[in-house]
Motif scaffolding. Structure first.
Motif, PDB file in Angstrom:
ATOM      1  N   MET A   1      20.780   2.694   7.052  1.00 55.75           N
ATOM      2  CA  MET A   1      20.484   1.590   6.461  1.00 55.75           C
ATOM      3  C   MET A   1      20.056   1.278   5.171  1.00 55.75           C
ATOM      4  N   LYS A   2      20.487   0.739   4.522  1.00 55.04           N
ATOM      5  CA  LYS A   2      20.183  -0.096   3.587  1.00 55.04           C
ATOM      6  C   LYS A   2      19.431  -1.277   3.071  1.00 55.04           C
ATOM      7  N   THR A   3      17.863  -0.364   2.036  1.00 53.03           N
ATOM      8  CA  THR A   3      16.317  -1.459   2.172  1.00 53.03           C
ATOM      9  C   THR A   3      16.935  -2.035   0.699  1.00 53.03           C
ATOM     10  N   GLU A   4      16.111  -2.816   0.110  1.00 46.65           N
ATOM     11  CA  GLU A   4      16.139  -3.452  -1.184  1.00 46.65           C
ATOM     12  C   GLU A   4      15.174  -4.461  -0.776  1.00 46.65           C
ATOM     13  N   THR A   5      14.454  -4.260  -1.529  1.00 47.14           N
ATOM     14  CA  THR A   5      13.180  -5.010  -1.694  1.00 47.14           C
ATOM     15  C   THR A   5      12.737  -5.581  -3.123  1.00 47.14           C
ATOM     16  N   ALA A   6      12.205  -6.873  -3.161  1.00 42.67           N
ATOM     17  CA  ALA A   6      11.356  -7.636  -4.086  1.00 42.67           C
ATOM     18  C   ALA A   6      10.533  -8.358  -3.913  1.00 42.67           C
ATOM     19  N   VAL A   7      10.027  -8.821  -4.901  1.00 42.78           N
ATOM     20  CA  VAL A   7       8.671  -9.735  -4.790  1.00 42.78           C
ATOM     21  C   VAL A   7       9.045 -10.497  -5.351  1.00 42.78           C
ATOM     22  N   GLN A   8       8.576 -11.900  -5.197  1.00 39.20           N
ATOM     23  CA  GLN A   8       9.014 -13.764  -5.774  1.00 39.20           C
ATOM     24  C   GLN A   8       8.046 -14.594  -5.152  1.00 39.20           C
ATOM     25  N   ASP A   9       7.143 -15.331  -5.920  1.00 39.50           N
ATOM     26  CA  ASP A   9       6.136 -16.345  -6.105  1.00 39.50           C
ATOM     27  C   ASP A   9       5.521 -15.065  -4.536  1.00 39.50           C
ATOM     28  N   GLY A  10       5.075 -14.140  -5.007  1.00 41.22           N
ATOM     29  CA  GLY A  10       3.470 -13.376  -3.447  1.00 41.22           C
ATOM     30  C   GLY A  10       4.344 -13.480  -2.616  1.00 41.22           C
ATOM     31  N   ILE A  11       5.726 -13.704  -2.642  1.00 43.05           N
ATOM     32  CA  ILE A  11       6.081 -12.959  -1.037  1.00 43.05           C
ATOM     33  C   ILE A  11       6.952 -12.133  -1.213  1.00 43.05           C
ATOM     34  N   LEU A  12       6.840 -10.557   0.100  1.00 41.63           N
ATOM     35  CA  LEU A  12       7.663  -9.169   0.156  1.00 41.63           C
ATOM     36  C   LEU A  12       9.083  -9.934   0.490  1.00 41.63           C
ATOM     37  N   PHE A  13      10.390  -9.662  -0.361  1.00 42.57           N
ATOM     38  CA  PHE A  13      11.577 -10.012   0.397  1.00 42.57           C
ATOM     39  C   PHE A  13      12.073  -8.921   0.279  1.00 42.57           C
TER      40      PHE A  13
ATOM     41  N   HIS B   1       2.061 -11.986   2.303  1.00 39.95           N
ATOM     42  CA  HIS B   1       3.796 -12.598   3.266  1.00 39.95           C
ATOM     43  C   HIS B   1       4.179 -11.598   2.967  1.00 39.95           C
ATOM     44  N   CYS B   2       5.842 -12.138   3.480  1.00 40.21           N
ATOM     45  CA  CYS B   2       7.002 -10.906   4.065  1.00 40.21           C
ATOM     46  C   CYS B   2       8.735 -11.664   4.449  1.00 40.21           C
TER      47      CYS B   2
ATOM     48  N   ALA C   1      12.921 -19.370   4.300  1.00 38.66           N
ATOM     49  CA  ALA C   1      11.462 -18.372   4.440  1.00 38.66           C
ATOM     50  C   ALA C   1      10.380 -18.432   3.557  1.00 38.66           C
ATOM     51  N   ALA C   2      10.715 -19.285   2.655  1.00 38.96           N
ATOM     52  CA  ALA C   2       9.680 -19.077   0.991  1.00 38.96           C
ATOM     53  C   ALA C   2       9.267 -20.176   1.445  1.00 38.96           C
ATOM     54  N   GLN C   3       9.882 -21.391   2.171  1.00 43.28           N
ATOM     55  CA  GLN C   3       9.285 -22.481   2.387  1.00 43.28           C
ATOM     56  C   GLN C   3       7.668 -22.456   3.301  1.00 43.28           C
ATOM     57  N   GLN C   4       8.609 -22.534   4.317  1.00 41.99           N
ATOM     58  CA  GLN C   4       7.817 -21.851   5.830  1.00 41.99           C
ATOM     59  C   GLN C   4       6.505 -21.107   5.727  1.00 41.99           C
ATOM     60  N   LEU C   5       6.547 -19.671   4.738  1.00 47.05           N
ATOM     61  CA  LEU C   5       5.786 -18.975   4.361  1.00 47.05           C
ATOM     62  C   LEU C   5       4.706 -19.744   3.716  1.00 47.05           C
ATOM     63  N   LYS C   6       5.245 -20.877   3.063  1.00 43.38           N
ATOM     64  CA  LYS C   6       3.852 -21.248   1.518  1.00 43.38           C
ATOM     65  C   LYS C   6       3.286 -22.221   2.687  1.00 43.38           C
ATOM     66  N   THR C   7       3.275 -23.105   3.801  1.00 40.93           N
ATOM     67  CA  THR C   7       2.706 -23.210   4.886  1.00 40.93           C
ATOM     68  C   THR C   7       1.545 -22.949   5.563  1.00 40.93           C
TER      69      THR C   7
END
Length: 115
Positions: free
Chosen positions: A1-13, A43-44, A107-113
């Motif tokens: 399995m390969k994993t990539e992480t990034a933080v954008q606008d306070g959300i962990l992707f 949020h993730c 996903a970002a829109q859902q998490l911002k609510t």
């Protein structure tokens, strides 16, 4: 399995690819998320679009991640699960527990609510 992480606008992707079946990779995933939790993220969004196969251990990892974020007052959203993960979520009835979004923007829109 390969994993990539990034933080954008306070959300962990988190973007996963390959098989989510419980190996040293899943421990690495959990440790990576824990490191980001030190950054006060609540949020993730986990992209499952490239996960070919998931077993009960993989489902357990997703539940563990959900618990981590909800216990902090946050939320976790799954992004576009591929066919097999989607079937496993339905089979285990976890599709009623997890929020699912079509793409990262949704996903970002859902998490911002979520407070």
């Amino acid at each position: 399995m390969k994993t990539e992480t990034a933080v954008q606008d306070g959300i962990l992707f988190v973007r996963l690819s390959g098989d989510l079946i419980g190996s040293p990779d899943t421990q690495q995933l959990l440790q990576s998320v824990d490191q980001h939790l030190g950054e006060e993220l609540r949020h993730c969004a986990v992209d499952l679009s490239e996960v070919r196969y998931i077993n009960s251990t993989g489902i357990g990892v997703l539940v563990s991640l959900l618990t981590k974020f909800r216990s902090r007052g946050g939320e976790l959203v799954l992004i576009n699960p591929a066919d097999h993960p989607r079937k496993m979520l339905a089979l285990t009835k976890l599709n009623a527990i997890f929020s699912i979004a079509d793409d990262a923007t949704a996903a970002a829109q859902q998490l911002k609510t979520v407070n």
